[in-house]
Every structure is written in structure tokens, then in C-alpha cells.
Design a protein around this motif. Structure first.
Motif, PDB file in Angstrom:
ATOM      1  N   GLU A   4     -20.018  -1.608   5.003  1.00  0.00           N
ATOM      2  CA  GLU A   4     -20.346  -0.287   5.604  1.00  0.00           C
ATOM      3  C   GLU A   4     -18.488  -0.182   6.204  1.00  0.00           C
ATOM      4  N   ASN A   5     -18.533  -1.153   6.900  1.00  0.00           N
ATOM      5  CA  ASN A   5     -16.794  -0.505   7.532  1.00  0.00           C
ATOM      6  C   ASN A   5     -15.855  -1.324   6.472  1.00  0.00           C
ATOM      7  N   ALA A   6     -14.958  -0.644   6.531  1.00  0.00           N
ATOM      8  CA  ALA A   6     -13.810  -0.760   5.822  1.00  0.00           C
ATOM      9  C   ALA A   6     -12.952  -1.975   6.480  1.00  0.00           C
ATOM     10  N   VAL A  28     -14.710   1.128  11.242  1.00  0.00           N
ATOM     11  CA  VAL A  28     -13.753   2.224  10.821  1.00  0.00           C
ATOM     12  C   VAL A  28     -14.869   2.418   9.624  1.00  0.00           C
ATOM     13  N   PRO A  29     -15.594   3.509   9.574  1.00  0.00           N
ATOM     14  CA  PRO A  29     -16.969   3.096   8.529  1.00  0.00           C
ATOM     15  C   PRO A  29     -15.681   3.377   6.720  1.00  0.00           C
ATOM     16  N   MET A  30     -16.289   3.198   5.769  1.00  0.00           N
ATOM     17  CA  MET A  30     -15.697   3.144   4.814  1.00  0.00           C
ATOM     18  C   MET A  30     -16.162   4.678   4.080  1.00  0.00           C
ATOM     19  N   GLY A  31     -15.108   5.669   3.331  1.00  0.00           N
ATOM     20  CA  GLY A  31     -15.055   6.820   2.303  1.00  0.00           C
ATOM     21  C   GLY A  31     -15.168   7.782   3.859  1.00  0.00           C
ATOM     22  N   THR A  32     -14.559   7.133   5.285  1.00  0.00           N
ATOM     23  CA  THR A  32     -14.123   7.925   6.695  1.00  0.00           C
ATOM     24  C   THR A  32     -12.556   8.197   6.670  1.00  0.00           C
ATOM     25  N   ILE A  33     -12.585   9.511   7.672  1.00  0.00           N
ATOM     26  CA  ILE A  33     -11.197   8.729   8.291  1.00  0.00           C
ATOM     27  C   ILE A  33     -10.838   8.989   9.285  1.00  0.00           C
ATOM     28  N   HIS A 150      -0.427   1.980  -5.940  1.00  0.00           N
ATOM     29  CA  HIS A 150      -1.019   1.057  -6.238  1.00  0.00           C
ATOM     30  C   HIS A 150      -2.820   0.942  -5.708  1.00  0.00           C
ATOM     31  N   ASP A 151      -3.191  -0.217  -5.844  1.00  0.00           N
ATOM     32  CA  ASP A 151      -5.094   0.454  -6.062  1.00  0.00           C
ATOM     33  C   ASP A 151      -5.377   0.428  -4.835  1.00  0.00           C
ATOM     34  N   SER A 152      -4.451   0.997  -4.448  1.00  0.00           N
ATOM     35  CA  SER A 152      -5.052   0.989  -2.400  1.00  0.00           C
ATOM     36  C   SER A 152      -6.503   1.792  -2.678  1.00  0.00           C
ATOM     37  N   ARG A 153      -7.231   0.847  -1.258  1.00  0.00           N
ATOM     38  CA  ARG A 153      -8.654   2.068  -0.341  1.00  0.00           C
ATOM     39  C   ARG A 153      -8.850   1.682  -0.042  1.00  0.00           C
ATOM     40  N   LEU A 154      -7.992   1.247   1.053  1.00  0.00           N
ATOM     41  CA  LEU A 154      -7.454   1.569   2.809  1.00  0.00           C
ATOM     42  C   LEU A 154      -6.159   1.847   3.313  1.00  0.00           C
ATOM     43  N   LEU A 155      -5.832   3.257   3.214  1.00  0.00           N
ATOM     44  CA  LEU A 155      -4.756   3.432   4.473  1.00  0.00           C
ATOM     45  C   LEU A 155      -4.421   2.994   5.666  1.00  0.00           C
ATOM     46  N   ILE A 156      -3.740   2.994   5.787  1.00  0.00           N
ATOM     47  CA  ILE A 156      -3.246   2.292   7.709  1.00  0.00           C
ATOM     48  C   ILE A 156      -1.879   2.800   7.480  1.00  0.00           C
ATOM     49  N   LEU A 157      -1.734   4.113   8.900  1.00  0.00           N
ATOM     50  CA  LEU A 157      -0.550   4.746   9.276  1.00  0.00           C
ATOM     51  C   LEU A 157      -0.647   4.801  10.255  1.00  0.00           C
ATOM     52  N   ASP A 158       0.709   3.946  10.816  1.00  0.00           N
ATOM     53  CA  ASP A 158       1.066   4.688  12.405  1.00  0.00           C
ATOM     54  C   ASP A 158       1.702   5.663  12.744  1.00  0.00           C
ATOM     55  N   GLU A 159       1.784   6.049  13.711  1.00  0.00           N
ATOM     56  CA  GLU A 159       2.745   7.687  13.201  1.00  0.00           C
ATOM     57  C   GLU A 159       2.940   8.136  12.554  1.00  0.00           C
ATOM     58  N   ARG A 177      -7.353  13.710   2.256  1.00  0.00           N
ATOM     59  CA  ARG A 177      -8.800  13.964   2.304  1.00  0.00           C
ATOM     60  C   ARG A 177      -8.980  13.691   0.674  1.00  0.00           C
ATOM     61  N   GLU A 178      -8.098  14.504   0.015  1.00  0.00           N
ATOM     62  CA  GLU A 178      -8.575  13.869  -1.621  1.00  0.00           C
ATOM     63  C   GLU A 178      -8.824  12.832  -1.380  1.00  0.00           C
ATOM     64  N   PHE A 179      -7.599  11.888  -0.638  1.00  0.00           N
ATOM     65  CA  PHE A 179      -8.110  10.476  -1.342  1.00  0.00           C
ATOM     66  C   PHE A 179      -9.984   9.927  -0.779  1.00  0.00           C
ATOM     67  N   ILE A 180     -10.469  10.553   0.033  1.00  0.00           N
ATOM     68  CA  ILE A 180     -11.333  10.064   0.422  1.00  0.00           C
ATOM     69  C   ILE A 180     -12.592  10.591  -0.123  1.00  0.00           C
ATOM     70  N   GLU A 181     -11.989  11.542  -0.857  1.00  0.00           N
ATOM     71  CA  GLU A 181     -13.404  12.043  -1.521  1.00  0.00           C
ATOM     72  C   GLU A 181     -14.054  10.743  -2.394  1.00  0.00           C
ATOM     73  N   ASP A 182     -13.240   9.811  -3.262  1.00  0.00           N
ATOM     74  CA  ASP A 182     -14.027   8.955  -3.791  1.00  0.00           C
ATOM     75  C   ASP A 182     -14.530   7.943  -2.346  1.00  0.00           C
ATOM     76  N   GLU A 183     -15.874   7.669  -2.174  1.00  0.00           N
ATOM     77  CA  GLU A 183     -16.102   7.394  -1.335  1.00  0.00           C
ATOM     78  C   GLU A 183     -15.972   5.509  -0.654  1.00  0.00           C
ATOM     79  N   GLN A 184     -15.350   5.339  -1.786  1.00  0.00           N
ATOM     80  CA  GLN A 184     -15.025   4.074  -1.556  1.00  0.00           C
ATOM     81  C   GLN A 184     -13.224   3.814  -0.647  1.00  0.00           C
ATOM     82  N   HIS A 185     -12.961   5.190  -0.652  1.00  0.00           N
ATOM     83  CA  HIS A 185     -11.596   5.128  -0.078  1.00  0.00           C
ATOM     84  C   HIS A 185     -11.857   5.590   1.175  1.00  0.00           C
ATOM     85  N   THR A 186     -10.672   4.983   2.280  1.00  0.00           N
ATOM     86  CA  THR A 186     -10.705   5.313   3.614  1.00  0.00           C
ATOM     87  C   THR A 186      -9.199   5.249   4.522  1.00  0.00           C
ATOM     88  N   VAL A 187      -9.551   6.028   5.348  1.00  0.00           N
ATOM     89  CA  VAL A 187      -8.006   6.113   6.026  1.00  0.00           C
ATOM     90  C   VAL A 187      -8.281   6.321   7.546  1.00  0.00           C
TER      91      VAL A 187
END
Length: 307
Positions: A4-6, A28-33, A150-159, A177-187
């Protein structure tokens, strides 16, 4: 996968001379920002570098995409599923933009040239320039293009949006926003630009002096929190459990409250409505208000646990 959590963090502690990440836990729940906010020096970057395994920590359990993080597996294949963007571009600066592709192919088995080229075109990043000759905004866009290619499922962005003009920021936020429309993706994005977080986040996590003060659903946060502008006497009558922070000046007192609806039902508001004494003005609070009031409030009264 039944995950459930990325990202899942338990009791993370990291001590420096001047600063301590103090036993923090969050998901950080999967599929959310999830937007990570706090003033500069609150611990955002330290948290992010800790969960990525870039700095050693005293204690804590960290799981990313279902994998436990410990120091000895930096080359694990699943790490290709994490795209990371810091506020500095970490690519070799003498490299031309068009040559980034070849380099990345050797780093990521899952590298996608075509995707990368499409992002560069969309972002209007010049291919023939050397990285060192790019503006801060262009470097940022280049880093984000790399993180997404690359095959990113999780984006981690610092500032990652800090040096960008509003138009480009909006463009990049739309891509997230587009990236997480696929529910396996998380920001998971840290920023001191609270309006960015307000636009895209599903959840807001607030850190202050190395402690996580809350993780809240953004829509509920914006719906429930408010600012009451009133006299000092009226402010004293607002139920204490609703008060998050206060600001006083000679003319009025502003009180950040965490439940506007309850204020409307309170006797102090009813009585002001009936014209007894001065009136009370209720406004919605935005994330910046919430951050400022909490950071300014030295009282311990707001240290409630996240619901």
C-alpha cells in the motif's frame, strides 16, 4: 503486489551537532503525491537523503517500494524504479545534453531513449549545449527528464521546482499529475513553494525542527483550517483545542484554527454574529498560512499527533 505504501519510515533518527531528525515515522501511499513542507532547515533534505541511503542514520526502519533499505544494496535492480531530483543537477557539467542518453543507457537497464528525447523536446531543452551552460531552470528540466525516463515508479524530488519560473513549474507539476494517473506511480516532493504543493499534492506532511507535526489529506486540510480575525478578548474565548497558532497586533488578533465549522457553532462566534461587541471574520487558510502560524507558534499546544 500487495504494497500500500511506496515509502514507509519508522522511528528514523539522525543526529548532527546542531540538528536532529527526531524519531520520525511516516508513510507515502502508493499512487499519490505527497508534499513535504517545512521552513528551510526543518529537516526535509536530511529526511530525503536518509531514506535514499545517502547518509547513515542512527536508527530507523525504511522501506521503499516494498524493499527494506540498508547500506549494502546500492546496486539492487529495483532501485531503477526510483527517480530522484535534487535542487542541484548531478550530471557531469562538461557533457552535452544530447550525450546524456549514452551515459544513462550504461547506468539504467530500463533506460528509454525515446521517452527522454520526447521530454527534452517538450521542455525545450537545447540538445547541443553543455550542461554547464544551461540555466538553472533548464538543468532542472533535464534532471526531471532523466528521472522520468527509466522504469521509475517513484519520484523523489527535493526542492526541484525552486529555481523555475511559474510557467515551467506549472508544466512540470502537470507532468507529475500525469505520472501518477497510473496508480502504481508515486511522487514524494519537498518544497518551500507551498502553492506548488497546494496545486498537486494529495497529502501534506509538515516537518518542523526535525519532527513531523502532521500528515493530512490536503483537501481536508484546506477545508477545515481557517483564520479567525477578531479582538483579543474574543480570541481568548475560542476553544483551546481548536487553536493552532495566534498572531496579535495593535488592531486585531488572528487565530489559526483547525476546524472552521466548529468555530461557526461556538458561542463566541454566535454572539459576534448577533452584534454583541466587535465582529469576527472567518477566512480559509492556505498551506502557507498553516506553515507560518505553526512555525511562529512556540506553544506546545499544537503538537497533536497526526489524526
Amino acid at each position: 503486489m500487495g504494497m500500500e505504501n511506496a515509502i514507509s519510515v519508522k522511528n528514523l533518527t539522525k543526529k548532527y551537532e546542531e540538528f536532529k531528525l527526531d524519531n520520525i515515522s511516516f508513510q507515502v501511499p502508493m499512487g499519490t503525491i505527497v508534499g513535504f513542507v517545512g521552513e528551510n532547515g526543518a529537516g526535509k533534505s536530511t529526511t530525503i537523503r536518509s531514506i535514499l541511503g545517502l547518509i547513515p542514520v542512527e536508527q530507523g526502519e525504511i522501506e521503499i517500494l516494498g524493499h527494506k533499505i540498508n547500506g549494502n544494496e546500492c546496486n539492487a535492480v529495483w532501485r531503477e524504479q526510483i527517480g530522484v531530483v535534487f535542487d542541484e543537477c548531478n550530471l557531469p557539467i562538461s557533457l552535452k545534453v544530447r550525450d546524456v542518453c549514452h551515459m544513462m543507457k550504461n547506468i539504467y537497464k530500463t533506460w528509454q531513449d525515446e521517452k527522454f528525447t520526447n521530454y527534452l523536446m517538450q521542455f525545450e531543452v537545447p540538445l547541443n549545449k553543455k550542461i554547464k551552460d544551461l540555466s538553472k531552470g533548464m538543468k532542472m528540466k533535464l534532471s526531471i527528464a532523466v528521472a522520468l525516463s527509466h522504469d521509475s515508479r517513484l519520484l523523489i524530488l527535493d526542492e526541484a521546482t525552486s529555481g523555475l519560473d511559474p510557467v515551467i513549474r506549472r508544466e512540470i507539476l502537470d507532468i507529475f499529475r500525469e505520472f501518477i494517473e497510473d496508480e502504481q506511480h508515486t511522487v514524494f516532493i519537498s518544497s518551500h513553494i507551498t502553492s506548488d504543493i497546494e496545486k498537486i499534492a494529495d497529502y501534506v506532511m509538515l516537518i518542523h525542527k526535525g519532527k513531523i507535526l502532521f500528515t493530512e489529506n490536503k483537501d481536508e486540510l484546506l477545508y477545515n483550517y481557517g483564520i479567525v480575525r477578531c479582538s483579543k478578548e474574543q480570541a481568548a474565548l475560542i476553544p483551546g483545542d481548536l487553536v493552532v497558532g495566534k498572531e496579535e497586533n495593535a488592531f486585531e488578533t488572528s487565530v489559526l484554527v483547525k476546524d472552521l465549522e466548529k468555530i461557526k457553532e461556538s458561542t463566541v462566534f454566535q454572539s459576534a454574529e448577533q452584534g454583541n461587541g466587535s465582529n469576527m471574520v472567518l477566512d480559509r487558510a492556505d498551506i502557507e498560512d498553516i506553515l507560518l502560524y505553526i512555525v511562529k507558534s512556540k506553544e506546545k499546544s499544537f503538537e497533536r499527533k497526526a489524526r
